[in-house]
Design an enzyme around this catalytic site. Structure first.
Site, PDB file in Angstrom:
ATOM      1  N   LYS A   1     -12.212  19.854 -67.259  1.00 35.01           N
ATOM      2  CA  LYS A   1     -13.276  19.081 -67.926  1.00 35.01           C
ATOM      3  C   LYS A   1     -12.960  17.576 -67.897  1.00 35.01           C
ATOM      4  CE  LYS A   1     -12.714  21.533 -71.741  1.00 35.01           C
ATOM      5  NZ  LYS A   1     -11.710  22.494 -71.241  1.00 35.01           N
ATOM      6  N   THR A   2     -11.715  17.237 -68.255  1.00 34.14           N
ATOM      7  CA  THR A   2     -11.321  15.820 -68.283  1.00 34.14           C
ATOM      8  C   THR A   2     -11.387  15.234 -66.878  1.00 34.14           C
ATOM      9  OG1 THR A   2      -9.766  16.490 -70.001  1.00 34.14           O
ATOM     10  CG2 THR A   2      -9.512  14.270 -69.129  1.00 34.14           C
TER      11      THR A   2
ATOM     12  N   ARG B   1      -4.485  24.006 -64.609  1.00 33.16           N
ATOM     13  CA  ARG B   1      -3.361  23.422 -65.347  1.00 33.16           C
ATOM     14  C   ARG B   1      -2.166  24.371 -65.354  1.00 33.16           C
ATOM     15  NH1 ARG B   1      -5.134  21.787 -70.592  1.00 33.16           N
ATOM     16  NH2 ARG B   1      -5.552  19.746 -69.733  1.00 33.16           N
TER      17      ARG B   1
ATOM     18  N   ASP C   1     -13.102  14.363 -76.259  1.00 30.16           N
ATOM     19  CA  ASP C   1     -12.502  15.691 -76.144  1.00 30.16           C
ATOM     20  C   ASP C   1     -12.629  16.419 -77.484  1.00 30.16           C
ATOM     21  OD1 ASP C   1     -11.252  17.661 -74.760  1.00 30.16           O
ATOM     22  OD2 ASP C   1      -9.255  16.770 -74.779  1.00 30.16           O
TER      23      ASP C   1
ATOM     24  N   THR D   1     -13.861  23.601 -76.025  1.00 31.29           N
ATOM     25  CA  THR D   1     -13.552  24.985 -75.673  1.00 31.29           C
ATOM     26  C   THR D   1     -14.446  25.926 -76.490  1.00 31.29           C
ATOM     27  OG1 THR D   1     -11.829  24.841 -77.352  1.00 31.29           O
ATOM     28  CG2 THR D   1     -11.129  24.614 -75.071  1.00 31.29           C
TER      29      THR D   1
HETATM   30  P1  ADP Z   1      -9.374  20.269 -69.306  1.00 23.52           P
HETATM   31  O1  ADP Z   1      -9.878  18.884 -69.623  1.00 23.52           O
HETATM   32  O2  ADP Z   1     -10.483  21.244 -69.045  1.00 23.52           O
HETATM   33  O3  ADP Z   1      -8.375  20.806 -70.285  1.00 23.52           O
HETATM   34  P2  ADP Z   1      -8.128  18.919 -67.064  1.00 23.52           P
HETATM   35  O4  ADP Z   1      -9.286  18.230 -66.421  1.00 23.52           O
HETATM   36  O5  ADP Z   1      -7.225  18.065 -67.891  1.00 23.52           O
HETATM   37  O6  ADP Z   1      -8.611  20.183 -67.907  1.00 23.52           O
HETATM   38  O7  ADP Z   1      -7.305  19.662 -65.906  1.00 23.52           O
HETATM   39  C1  ADP Z   1      -5.935  19.948 -65.994  1.00 23.52           C
HETATM   40  C2  ADP Z   1      -5.261  19.663 -64.662  1.00 23.52           C
HETATM   41  O8  ADP Z   1      -5.623  20.673 -63.750  1.00 23.52           O
HETATM   42  C3  ADP Z   1      -5.704  18.343 -64.005  1.00 23.52           C
HETATM   43  O9  ADP Z   1      -4.854  17.298 -64.237  1.00 23.52           O
HETATM   44  C4  ADP Z   1      -5.687  18.636 -62.526  1.00 23.52           C
HETATM   45  O10 ADP Z   1      -4.422  18.325 -61.994  1.00 23.52           O
HETATM   46  C5  ADP Z   1      -5.902  20.116 -62.464  1.00 23.52           C
HETATM   47  N1  ADP Z   1      -7.283  20.450 -62.109  1.00 23.52           N
HETATM   48  C6  ADP Z   1      -8.271  20.816 -62.963  1.00 23.52           C
HETATM   49  N2  ADP Z   1      -9.387  21.125 -62.294  1.00 23.52           N
HETATM   50  C7  ADP Z   1      -9.105  20.972 -60.993  1.00 23.52           C
HETATM   51  C8  ADP Z   1      -9.861  21.165 -59.794  1.00 23.52           C
HETATM   52  N3  ADP Z   1     -11.118  21.619 -59.821  1.00 23.52           N
HETATM   53  N4  ADP Z   1      -9.257  20.892 -58.615  1.00 23.52           N
HETATM   54  C9  ADP Z   1      -7.983  20.460 -58.592  1.00 23.52           C
HETATM   55  N5  ADP Z   1      -7.201  20.279 -59.668  1.00 23.52           N
HETATM   56  C10 ADP Z   1      -7.753  20.538 -60.863  1.00 23.52           C
END
Ligand code: ADP
Length: 343
Positions: A72-73, A225, A117, A166
């Site tokens: 998401k981030t 992640r 977030d 989430t």
């Molecule tokens: P969330 O915000 O949903 O908790 P993040 O965007 O922080 O997740 O993602 C966590 C890590 O996973 C990111 O830093 C990245 O390295 C990896 N990641 C997430 N989604 C992808 C994707 N679609 N392709 C490649 N790497 C990804």
């Protein structure tokens, strides 16, 4: 409502302090091509952004929901990048007072993205302030207290809020309705996780064999992640025991030592399944009782463990409560003897 004047305008910026978060930002894709999977979402977002650019406007506010670590981030960063604007990061619970919100919003530049977030944990009082900001780019603040109180209206630059959560069900309807686009991020396909591991290994300059990528992918809970975290752990083992080369043997050895089983279950997951099976005879049991028996917070159980256990088909939510499946018994090597099994 609270007054702005008697409150410190605390910096509510999100703190990147955990090891995972440092790893996240170093491996975070910086362009759409590196963002693997979630094709439909990427396609829709690109259209929203292109249309907004053509109209010379900010895109609608966007809401991304899905498990932690699904990207998401990262998506929010890509949206800002595509728009050629800056992104400011904060989180729902970090904005404690109207003054915090005012400090953040008045510091935005025209067209910026504000990433919020854990938006489901935003304080209710802040929600009242954020509605006019989202709709009309206005912030109505109350100055002073009692009979002397006055309201002040601040005109804000145009901006796009990207909310991430989430638990979308916990957002109030008025807040949810103010997002022009809502996108659900799903678990990734194993082949997509493999691509992510391959790319991360390249960035981390890790020499990894294809079979090792395959093993890590299978144990990554379909979550980028987790894949990156496991890769990093395995790399440590390879460095100490195998001159840095990540082979099948070293990967199996490392993940075995870390107690990550062949389906990606970790001791925390096993503890929950065991509590459900041994203390409640496989259920049905309510969330509260299960959390208490497993000695976990209810929120942790809901956010961290249950989505993946349900995805694996080990736990099912029924109207009467959580139930362990036959597969869960088999996975743990426990004899399944229920006659009227619910699933
Ligand atoms: P969330 O915000 O949903 O908790 P993040 O965007 O922080 O997740 O993602 C966590 C890590 O996973 C990111 O830093 C990245 O390295 C990896 N990641 C997430 N989604 C992808 C994707 N679609 N392709 C490649 N790497 C990804």
């Amino acid at each position: 409502m609270s007054s702005i004047l008697d409150l410190p305008t605390g910096q509510a910026e999100k703190k990147l302090d955990k090891e995972d978060e440092i790893l996240d930002s170093s491996l975070r894709p910086k362009n759409w091509a590196d963002y693997v999977g979630q094709e439909k979402i990427k396609e829709n977002l690109k259209i929203i952004i292109t249309a907004a650019k053509q109209r010379n406007q900010s895109p609608d506010h966007l809401l991304f929901y899905g498990n932690s670590g699904l990207g998401k981030t990262t998506l929010a960063h890509l949206v800002a990048l595509e728009m050629g604007k800056k992104i400011r990061m904060t989180s729902g619970p970090a904005i404690e007072r109207a003054g915090d919100l005012a400090a953040i919003l008045t510091n935005l530049q025209e067209g910026d993205v504000l990433f919020l977030d854990e938006i489901h944990r935003m304080h209710k009082t802040i929600e009242e302030y954020i509605y006019p900001a989202m709709e009309d780019y206005k912030l109505n603040l109350i100055l002073g207290k009692g009979p002397m109180a006055r309201t002040m209206e601040l005109q804000l630059p145009h901006f796009t809020i990207i909310g991430a959560t989430t638990r979308p069900g916990l957002l109030s309807a008025p807040l949810r309705n103010r997002f022009g686009g809502t996108f659900q991020l799903n678990f990734y396909k194993p082949e997509d996780i493999e691509k992510i591991i391959e790319r991360s290994a390249r960035l981390l300059k890790v020499h990894i064999h294809p079979e090792a990528i395959n093993i890590i992918a299978k144990r990554s809970r379909f979550t980028p992640r987790v894949a990156n975290r496991l890769l990093k752990r395995v790399r440590d083992f390879a460095q100490v025991k195998n001159q840095g080369v990540v082979t099948r043997e070293i990967t199996e050895h490392a993940l075995g030592s870390l107690e990550v089983d062949h389906m990606g279950l970790e001791p925390g997951d096993i503890k929950i399944l065991l509590a459900l099976i041994e203390k409640f005879d496989g259920g049905p049991v309510g969330l509260q009782s299960l959390a208490a028996a497993a000695m976990e917070e209810e929120d942790t159980l809901l956010d961290m463990y249950e989505p993946y256990l349900m995805q694996c088909g080990f736990i099912e939510r029924t109207p009467k409560g959580r139930v362990a499946s036959k597969m869960a018994y088999e996975h743990l090597g426990i004899k399944y003897s229920k006659v009227n099994n619910l699933i």
